[in-house]
Design a protein around this motif. Structure first.
Motif, PDB file in Angstrom:
ATOM      1  N   ASP A   1       0.820  -1.350  -0.016  1.00  0.00           N
ATOM      2  CA  ASP A   1      -0.176   0.087   0.013  1.00  0.00           C
ATOM      3  C   ASP A   1       0.946   1.244  -0.028  1.00  0.00           C
ATOM      4  N   SER A   2       0.424   2.624  -0.286  1.00  0.00           N
ATOM      5  CA  SER A   2       1.066   3.498  -0.580  1.00  0.00           C
ATOM      6  C   SER A   2       1.837   4.144   0.870  1.00  0.00           C
ATOM      7  N   ASP A   3       1.146   4.027   1.884  1.00  0.00           N
ATOM      8  CA  ASP A   3       1.732   4.591   3.251  1.00  0.00           C
ATOM      9  C   ASP A   3       3.126   3.455   3.337  1.00  0.00           C
ATOM     10  N   THR A   4       2.900   2.282   3.442  1.00  0.00           N
ATOM     11  CA  THR A   4       4.145   1.319   3.408  1.00  0.00           C
ATOM     12  C   THR A   4       5.080   1.623   2.258  1.00  0.00           C
ATOM     13  N   GLN A   5       4.709   1.757   1.082  1.00  0.00           N
ATOM     14  CA  GLN A   5       5.741   2.132   0.172  1.00  0.00           C
ATOM     15  C   GLN A   5       6.554   3.435   0.488  1.00  0.00           C
ATOM     16  N   GLU A   6       5.877   4.299   0.916  1.00  0.00           N
ATOM     17  CA  GLU A   6       6.635   5.737   1.302  1.00  0.00           C
ATOM     18  C   GLU A   6       7.372   5.469   2.471  1.00  0.00           C
ATOM     19  N   ARG A   7       7.106   4.673   3.238  1.00  0.00           N
ATOM     20  CA  ARG A   7       7.942   4.428   4.531  1.00  0.00           C
ATOM     21  C   ARG A   7       9.239   3.534   4.276  1.00  0.00           C
ATOM     22  N   ARG A   8       8.891   2.703   3.193  1.00  0.00           N
ATOM     23  CA  ARG A   8      10.159   1.813   2.697  1.00  0.00           C
ATOM     24  C   ARG A   8      11.115   2.907   1.867  1.00  0.00           C
ATOM     25  N   GLU A   9      10.439   3.737   1.127  1.00  0.00           N
ATOM     26  CA  GLU A   9      11.017   4.708   0.151  1.00  0.00           C
ATOM     27  C   GLU A   9      12.210   5.515   0.872  1.00  0.00           C
ATOM     28  N   ALA A  10      11.715   6.059   2.215  1.00  0.00           N
ATOM     29  CA  ALA A  10      12.492   6.836   3.065  1.00  0.00           C
ATOM     30  C   ALA A  10      13.578   6.197   3.758  1.00  0.00           C
ATOM     31  N   THR A  11      13.039   4.796   4.091  1.00  0.00           N
ATOM     32  CA  THR A  11      14.454   3.989   4.450  1.00  0.00           C
ATOM     33  C   THR A  11      15.422   3.657   3.495  1.00  0.00           C
ATOM     34  N   ALA A  12      14.922   3.513   2.414  1.00  0.00           N
ATOM     35  CA  ALA A  12      16.037   3.140   1.362  1.00  0.00           C
ATOM     36  C   ALA A  12      16.759   4.331   1.178  1.00  0.00           C
ATOM     37  N   PHE A  13      16.135   5.626   0.828  1.00  0.00           N
ATOM     38  CA  PHE A  13      16.881   6.731   0.492  1.00  0.00           C
ATOM     39  C   PHE A  13      17.670   7.016   1.840  1.00  0.00           C
ATOM     40  N   THR A  14      17.580   6.827   2.924  1.00  0.00           N
ATOM     41  CA  THR A  14      18.504   7.024   4.046  1.00  0.00           C
ATOM     42  C   THR A  14      19.825   6.084   3.864  1.00  0.00           C
ATOM     43  N   SER A  15      19.167   4.760   3.668  1.00  0.00           N
ATOM     44  CA  SER A  15      20.505   3.920   3.537  1.00  0.00           C
ATOM     45  C   SER A  15      21.617   4.418   2.277  1.00  0.00           C
ATOM     46  N   LEU A  16      21.125   4.857   1.142  1.00  0.00           N
ATOM     47  CA  LEU A  16      21.780   5.466   0.223  1.00  0.00           C
ATOM     48  C   LEU A  16      22.672   6.803   0.666  1.00  0.00           C
ATOM     49  N   ILE A  17      21.848   7.271   1.379  1.00  0.00           N
ATOM     50  CA  ILE A  17      22.549   8.882   1.891  1.00  0.00           C
ATOM     51  C   ILE A  17      23.749   8.410   2.687  1.00  0.00           C
ATOM     52  N   GLU A  18      24.022   7.066   3.201  1.00  0.00           N
ATOM     53  CA  GLU A  18      25.052   6.947   4.266  1.00  0.00           C
ATOM     54  C   GLU A  18      26.319   6.907   3.355  1.00  0.00           C
ATOM     55  N   SER A  19      26.371   6.488   2.114  1.00  0.00           N
ATOM     56  CA  SER A  19      27.362   6.475   1.307  1.00  0.00           C
ATOM     57  C   SER A  19      27.382   7.451   0.161  1.00  0.00           C
ATOM     58  N   PHE A  20      26.584   8.362   0.070  1.00  0.00           N
ATOM     59  CA  PHE A  20      26.672   9.462  -0.733  1.00  0.00           C
ATOM     60  C   PHE A  20      27.759  10.581  -0.729  1.00  0.00           C
ATOM     61  N   GLU A  21      28.277  11.065  -1.716  1.00  0.00           N
ATOM     62  CA  GLU A  21      29.320  11.814  -1.997  1.00  0.00           C
ATOM     63  C   GLU A  21      28.698  12.731  -2.912  1.00  0.00           C
ATOM     64  N   PRO A  22      28.572  14.090  -2.537  1.00  0.00           N
ATOM     65  CA  PRO A  22      28.170  15.231  -3.688  1.00  0.00           C
ATOM     66  C   PRO A  22      29.077  15.206  -4.651  1.00  0.00           C
ATOM     67  N   PRO A  23      28.859  15.639  -5.939  1.00  0.00           N
ATOM     68  CA  PRO A  23      29.678  16.016  -6.893  1.00  0.00           C
ATOM     69  C   PRO A  23      30.675  17.127  -6.530  1.00  0.00           C
TER      70      PRO A  23
END
Length: 230
Positions: free
Chosen positions: A204-226
């Motif tokens: 459902d959309s609410d669950t997807q949004e929570r998972r989306e935020a969690t996944a984005f947070t995980s990627l941010i941990e290794s993010f390096e800006p250009p």
């Protein structure tokens, strides 16, 4: 029957039975499942050898199946399509020449379908008293809409690359589909895998949004800006 080779940027999986337009037997389906269950690259490029993508199931094999064997063959085809759809990475189908029946269904399981101008696609089962049992009745309407799915499946007609593009059956027409695989593989592998997982999520959309935020947070941990000064 299935050839798997590692390129510099992605893995190439080739349906390699050109004398039969890459029609698949039970052994070919087994090999296809194994390849996708053991591959680890962030991008896989699926194509056919010779002048066809895939003619689907080998009809000489199908003709000799009893009821139990037919059920097992259909289920194994579904296993192969699901192994492609569930692969932990992006799968690009390069459709050059004919894709028929099960060949269309394997392409439908891919994340991106790219056609050459020579590509043609058809769900031809109805003329033989059959239908697309490798996920064709579920993935086809989800991708092209129920009306187009019924049109293609009930008529068995062939569509060229341009019409396939118009109905969303393929996303691009290019001279060399490997360029699309390379384009995708040039991106961050973790982001590729995350985007596929998120877009294919059916919660459902609410669950997807929570998972989306969690996944984005995980990627941010290794993010390096250009380098903005470069």
């Amino acid at each position: 029957m299935i050839r798997s080779t590692a390129e510099d940027e992605y893995r190439v999986v080739t349906l390699d039975r050109p004398d039969r337009r890459n029609a698949l037997t039970r052994g070919g389906l087994d090999d296809l499942v194994e390849v996708f269950e053991t591959a680890s690259e962030p991008v896989v490029y699926l194509c056919g050898a010779g002048d066809a993508f895939c003619a689907g199931a080998d009809l000489d094999v199908v003709a000799d199946l009893d009821s139990d064997e037919a059920a097992a063959f259909a289920e194994r085809g579904q296993d192969a399509a699901n192994a492609i759809a569930d692969y932990d990475g992006a799968v690009v189908a390069g459709i050059d020449g004919p894709a028929r029946g099960g060949g269309v269904e394997l392409a439908l399981a891919c994340d991106v379908r790219v056609a050459t101008p020579a590509a043609t696609l058809a769900e031809t089962g109805v003329a033989l008293g059959l239908f697309g049992a490798w996920g064709g009745t579920t993935r086809l309407p989800a991708i092209v809409g129920e009306g187009n799915a019924l049109d293609l499946s009930l008529s068995g007609r062939t569509v060229d690359a341009e019409e396939a593009l118009e109905m969303g059956l393929v996303s691009r027409i290019v001279a060399d589909p490997t360029t699309v695989a390379a384009e995708i593989a040039a991106n961050d592998p973790d982001a590729i895998r995350t985007i596929k997982t998120r877009i294919r999520d059916r919660a459902d959309s609410d669950t997807q949004e929570r998972r989306e935020a969690t996944a984005f947070t995980s990627l941010i941990e290794s993010f390096e800006p250009p380098n903005r000064n470069g």
